[in-house]
Every structure is written in C-alpha cells, then in structure tokens.
Design a protein around this motif. Structure first.
Motif, PDB file in Angstrom:
ATOM      1  N   ASN A 198     -50.584 -48.300 -47.204  1.00 55.17           N
ATOM      2  CA  ASN A 198     -51.296 -48.724 -45.990  1.00 55.17           C
ATOM      3  C   ASN A 198     -52.349 -49.796 -46.241  1.00 55.17           C
ATOM      4  O   ASN A 198     -52.814 -50.427 -45.290  1.00 55.17           O
ATOM      5  CB  ASN A 198     -51.978 -47.524 -45.332  1.00 55.17           C
ATOM      6  CG  ASN A 198     -50.991 -46.533 -44.753  1.00 55.17           C
ATOM      7  OD1 ASN A 198     -49.829 -46.849 -44.555  1.00 55.17           O
ATOM      8  ND2 ASN A 198     -51.445 -45.318 -44.492  1.00 55.17           N
ATOM      9  N   GLY A 199     -52.722 -49.982 -47.499  1.00 55.38           N
ATOM     10  CA  GLY A 199     -53.767 -50.951 -47.812  1.00 55.38           C
ATOM     11  C   GLY A 199     -53.269 -52.124 -48.630  1.00 55.38           C
ATOM     12  O   GLY A 199     -53.329 -53.281 -48.202  1.00 55.38           O
ATOM     13  N   ASP A 200     -52.745 -51.829 -49.826  1.00 54.37           N
ATOM     14  CA  ASP A 200     -52.332 -52.904 -50.731  1.00 54.37           C
ATOM     15  C   ASP A 200     -51.116 -53.668 -50.221  1.00 54.37           C
ATOM     16  O   ASP A 200     -51.062 -54.902 -50.307  1.00 54.37           O
ATOM     17  CB  ASP A 200     -52.026 -52.332 -52.116  1.00 54.37           C
ATOM     18  CG  ASP A 200     -53.237 -51.684 -52.769  1.00 54.37           C
ATOM     19  OD1 ASP A 200     -54.363 -51.943 -52.310  1.00 54.37           O
ATOM     20  OD2 ASP A 200     -53.048 -50.910 -53.727  1.00 54.37           O
ATOM     21  N   ALA A 201     -50.112 -52.943 -49.700  1.00 46.91           N
ATOM     22  CA  ALA A 201     -48.889 -53.616 -49.238  1.00 46.91           C
ATOM     23  C   ALA A 201     -49.148 -54.571 -48.071  1.00 46.91           C
ATOM     24  O   ALA A 201     -48.693 -55.726 -48.110  1.00 46.91           O
ATOM     25  CB  ALA A 201     -47.819 -52.592 -48.879  1.00 46.91           C
ATOM     26  N   PRO A 202     -49.866 -54.142 -47.020  1.00 49.61           N
ATOM     27  CA  PRO A 202     -50.162 -55.096 -45.949  1.00 49.61           C
ATOM     28  C   PRO A 202     -50.950 -56.315 -46.445  1.00 49.61           C
ATOM     29  O   PRO A 202     -50.730 -57.436 -45.967  1.00 49.61           O
ATOM     30  CB  PRO A 202     -50.987 -54.271 -44.958  1.00 49.61           C
ATOM     31  CG  PRO A 202     -50.556 -52.863 -45.195  1.00 49.61           C
ATOM     32  CD  PRO A 202     -50.308 -52.781 -46.672  1.00 49.61           C
ATOM     33  N   GLY A 203     -51.845 -56.088 -47.419  1.00 47.56           N
ATOM     34  CA  GLY A 203     -52.578 -57.221 -47.977  1.00 47.56           C
ATOM     35  C   GLY A 203     -51.658 -58.200 -48.681  1.00 47.56           C
ATOM     36  O   GLY A 203     -51.783 -59.427 -48.518  1.00 47.56           O
ATOM     37  N   ALA A 204     -50.698 -57.685 -49.448  1.00 42.75           N
ATOM     38  CA  ALA A 204     -49.737 -58.549 -50.135  1.00 42.75           C
ATOM     39  C   ALA A 204     -48.869 -59.297 -49.132  1.00 42.75           C
ATOM     40  O   ALA A 204     -48.571 -60.488 -49.303  1.00 42.75           O
ATOM     41  CB  ALA A 204     -48.868 -57.711 -51.084  1.00 42.75           C
ATOM     42  N   MET A 205     -48.435 -58.602 -48.086  1.00 42.31           N
ATOM     43  CA  MET A 205     -47.651 -59.250 -47.036  1.00 42.31           C
ATOM     44  C   MET A 205     -48.443 -60.390 -46.400  1.00 42.31           C
ATOM     45  O   MET A 205     -47.916 -61.494 -46.180  1.00 42.31           O
ATOM     46  CB  MET A 205     -47.287 -58.246 -45.944  1.00 42.31           C
ATOM     47  CG  MET A 205     -46.346 -57.148 -46.344  1.00 42.31           C
ATOM     48  SD  MET A 205     -46.147 -56.025 -44.918  1.00 42.31           S
ATOM     49  CE  MET A 205     -45.473 -54.579 -45.733  1.00 42.31           C
ATOM     50  N   ALA A 206     -49.695 -60.111 -46.085  1.00 40.65           N
ATOM     51  CA  ALA A 206     -50.527 -61.101 -45.398  1.00 40.65           C
ATOM     52  C   ALA A 206     -50.750 -62.332 -46.275  1.00 40.65           C
ATOM     53  O   ALA A 206     -50.721 -63.471 -45.779  1.00 40.65           O
ATOM     54  CB  ALA A 206     -51.858 -60.482 -44.998  1.00 40.65           C
ATOM     55  N   ARG A 207     -50.949 -62.125 -47.572  1.00 44.42           N
ATOM     56  CA  ARG A 207     -51.131 -63.273 -48.466  1.00 44.42           C
ATOM     57  C   ARG A 207     -49.861 -64.102 -48.542  1.00 44.42           C
ATOM     58  O   ARG A 207     -49.909 -65.347 -48.595  1.00 44.42           O
ATOM     59  CB  ARG A 207     -51.574 -62.792 -49.852  1.00 44.42           C
ATOM     60  CG  ARG A 207     -53.001 -62.238 -49.872  1.00 44.42           C
ATOM     61  CD  ARG A 207     -53.483 -61.976 -51.285  1.00 44.42           C
ATOM     62  NE  ARG A 207     -52.765 -60.882 -51.933  1.00 44.42           N
ATOM     63  CZ  ARG A 207     -53.086 -59.592 -51.796  1.00 44.42           C
ATOM     64  NH1 ARG A 207     -54.118 -59.241 -51.027  1.00 44.42           N
ATOM     65  NH2 ARG A 207     -52.405 -58.659 -52.426  1.00 44.42           N
ATOM     66  N   ALA A 208     -48.714 -63.431 -48.523  1.00 41.17           N
ATOM     67  CA  ALA A 208     -47.443 -64.172 -48.512  1.00 41.17           C
ATOM     68  C   ALA A 208     -47.298 -64.959 -47.216  1.00 41.17           C
ATOM     69  O   ALA A 208     -46.812 -66.103 -47.225  1.00 41.17           O
ATOM     70  CB  ALA A 208     -46.272 -63.195 -48.684  1.00 41.17           C
ATOM     71  N   CYS A 209     -47.708 -64.361 -46.102  1.00 36.49           N
ATOM     72  CA  CYS A 209     -47.662 -65.065 -44.815  1.00 36.49           C
ATOM     73  C   CYS A 209     -48.592 -66.272 -44.825  1.00 36.49           C
ATOM     74  O   CYS A 209     -48.243 -67.352 -44.309  1.00 36.49           O
ATOM     75  CB  CYS A 209     -48.054 -64.117 -43.682  1.00 36.49           C
ATOM     76  SG  CYS A 209     -46.804 -62.872 -43.290  1.00 36.49           S
ATOM     77  N   ALA A 210     -49.766 -66.099 -45.417  1.00 36.85           N
ATOM     78  CA  ALA A 210     -50.711 -67.218 -45.500  1.00 36.85           C
ATOM     79  C   ALA A 210     -50.103 -68.361 -46.298  1.00 36.85           C
ATOM     80  O   ALA A 210     -50.266 -69.539 -45.944  1.00 36.85           O
ATOM     81  CB  ALA A 210     -52.018 -66.744 -46.132  1.00 36.85           C
ATOM     82  N   GLY A 211     -49.393 -68.026 -47.371  1.00 31.00           N
ATOM     83  CA  GLY A 211     -48.770 -69.051 -48.191  1.00 31.00           C
ATOM     84  C   GLY A 211     -47.712 -69.841 -47.446  1.00 31.00           C
ATOM     85  O   GLY A 211     -47.524 -71.034 -47.692  1.00 31.00           O
ATOM     86  N   LEU A 212     -47.017 -69.169 -46.511  1.00 28.70           N
ATOM     87  CA  LEU A 212     -45.981 -69.830 -45.728  1.00 28.70           C
ATOM     88  C   LEU A 212     -46.516 -70.440 -44.431  1.00 28.70           C
ATOM     89  O   LEU A 212     -45.793 -71.174 -43.760  1.00 28.70           O
ATOM     90  CB  LEU A 212     -44.865 -68.831 -45.377  1.00 28.70           C
ATOM     91  CG  LEU A 212     -43.991 -68.325 -46.524  1.00 28.70           C
ATOM     92  CD1 LEU A 212     -43.016 -67.269 -46.001  1.00 28.70           C
ATOM     93  CD2 LEU A 212     -43.228 -69.473 -47.168  1.00 28.70           C
ATOM     94  N   GLY A 213     -47.735 -70.067 -44.080  1.00 34.57           N
ATOM     95  CA  GLY A 213     -48.302 -70.557 -42.826  1.00 34.57           C
ATOM     96  C   GLY A 213     -47.710 -69.897 -41.600  1.00 34.57           C
ATOM     97  O   GLY A 213     -47.623 -70.510 -40.528  1.00 34.57           O
TER      98      GLY A 213
END
Length: 280
Positions: A73-88
């Motif tokens: 609930n914490g680390d995985a959403p953060g990793a997803m969000a960073r990947a989204c940021a990288g793709l814009g």
C-alpha cells in the motif's frame, strides 16, 4: 490506453465492465509486494494513464503484517508514481478514510491532517505520501465503505448472516458514506480523461450519501432485500477487533464536484443495483 493494476477486486471488476479496452494486470503479472516489477510494467507498456485499483485490504490482519501491508500500500504505489512521472503520464490511486483518526463529527476535508488509528491506515497514508513526493501528476481518491456484488464486503456479509439468523448486532456509533464500487470506477475513468487532457490533480474524497451508521446501512440492506432481520444497535467497544476503527468516517466531497464535476453517489440507488445483480 489506460493501465489498471488489479483485476479481481471490487473496483477493478467494475472498471473491466466500464472500460473493456483498458489493460488490466493481475497479481501474476504485477505483484504489488514487488514494487520494482510494478514500475517496470508501466515502463514496458507505456500507457496514457495508470489506475492503481489493487491494495492490501485485510484491515485486522495488517496489525500482524504491517511491513507487508506497507510494501503493497505504500512502496508499490510510490514506485508506480515515479514510473508515471518518468513517462509524463498521470496516476490515479484509491485511498481510504482510515487515514484519519475518526474524531469529531465534521466531515473530513482532503486538506485535514492524517492520523491513522491502525496499521492499514498507516500503510495507506504512506502510499499517499510516496505518490505526492514522486513528481507525477496524480489524483488520490479517498473512498469509504466500498460495496458491490463482488468479493467480500459488508452488504454480502449481512446477506450471508441473514440466511441463518433473524437478529443481528451491528455497530451504530461508526458513521460514514457507503460507496458503490461501480460509482468509484466511473469516477476514476472520468477523472482519468480530464487528467489526460491536462487538468491538474491532487487529493480528493468520494463517498456515498446520505451519511449512515453501519446499523442503519444494515437495515437498508434487509429492507431492500425483503429479509425480516432485526438489527440491534451496539457500540464499537462492544465489538472489539484487532484493528481500531474510526468512528467518524464522514468525507467532504465538495472539491471533487467543484474541480471535476463529480457529485457524491446516492448509495441507496447503488445498493438496489447490487441487490438486483446478486439475485440474477
């Protein structure tokens, strides 16, 4: 193309009905206990938006498995969000009223400080923080008391218990807004479209109206399903659980309606639809 983490949960099931063209990842394809793999899936698929409809939701069990709950609930959403940021690309994430301590009587606003009472709430609060810190354009949608014709939820539990009992004790001092999973799915898709068009995001609340206690919700379940079950009101202290529950789960949904044009759903109409589906 929208990428959805989750396939069998209540909201994910409704998303499949409303957005069959989206890509859905089940646990075998992207296990949230492995955040790096979740981020890699986003990079590989390169979607136009990501919806995280997967989570660790065993509230009481989380008291014993807080580390695992926090990864999912914490680390995985953060990793997803960073990947989204990288793709814009934007990310949408479902959170919970359990990030609040449940004090008072006033509906919680998105800007109110969080103070979770239990491990599950702490894990969800960690996910919110990680997403905000990621740099991704995002919407965190806090919901409460989710129900549907799928999976495990209060409505199905009440119906199951009513098959062998003509009276039930139900907590009456916890008050919130039951929320149909179908309404959450529809809201997420509407928000996703607007984010893809460039609208800014943030943290929002989405919960059903009118406010009701668990006991009041149970009475409506039995009334609409035609079951003669007496609901006896009890206090939370008379129904102890491993994880403490907030008494005040009221959510102020005004900013979601103002910013995205999405009004709180009438949970009674949603309940009627769920009961009809369960009867077919």
């Amino acid at each position: 193309m929208i990428l959805v983490f989750g396939k069998t949960g209540q909201v994910a099931t409704e998303l499949q009905r409303l957005a069959p063209g989206a890509r859905f990842l089940d646990r075998a394809e992207a296990d949230l206990s492995d955040p790096d793999t979740c981020a890699k899936r986003i990079a590989e698929i390169a979607p136009s938006a990501v919806i995280n409809a997967a989570a660790y939701t065993a509230v009481d069990k989380a008291e014993e498995e807080e580390a695992l709950a926090t990864v999912i609930n914490g680390d995985a959403p953060g990793a997803m969000a960073r990947a989204c940021a990288g793709l814009g690309v934007p990310m949408l994430h479902i959170s919970t009223d359990y990030v609040f301590d449940g004090s008072g009587w006033t509906p919680w606003r998105p800007t109110d400080p969080v103070a979770p009472l239990n491990a599950y709430g702490r894990s969800k609060a960690a996910g919110e923080t990680a997403i905000r810190d990621s740099g991704a354009r995002h919407v965190i949608l806090r919901c409460s008391w989710v129900f549907s014709a799928h999976g495990g939820n209060f409505v199905k539990t009440m119906l199951r218990l009513s098959e062998t009992r003509d009276a039930l004790k139900v907590v009456d001092d916890q008050v919130g807004g039951p929320t149909p999973a179908r309404a959450i799915a529809a809201a997420l898709l509407q928000i996703a479209r607007q984010l893809q068009e460039g609208r800014e995001g943030g943290t929002y609340h989405f919960a059903g109206r009118p406010m009701v206690s668990w006991a009041g919700f149970a009475r409506e379940v039995f009334a609409l399903s035609g079951r003669a079950v007496t609901v006896n009101e009890i206090d939370t202290r008379d129904y102890p659980t491993p994880a403490r529950r907030p008494l005040n789960s009221r959510l102020d949904c005004a900013t979601l309606e103002t910013d995205f044009g999405i009004a709180p759903p009438d949970w009674r109409a949603g309940l009627a639809e769920v009961l009809q589906e369960l009867q077919t």
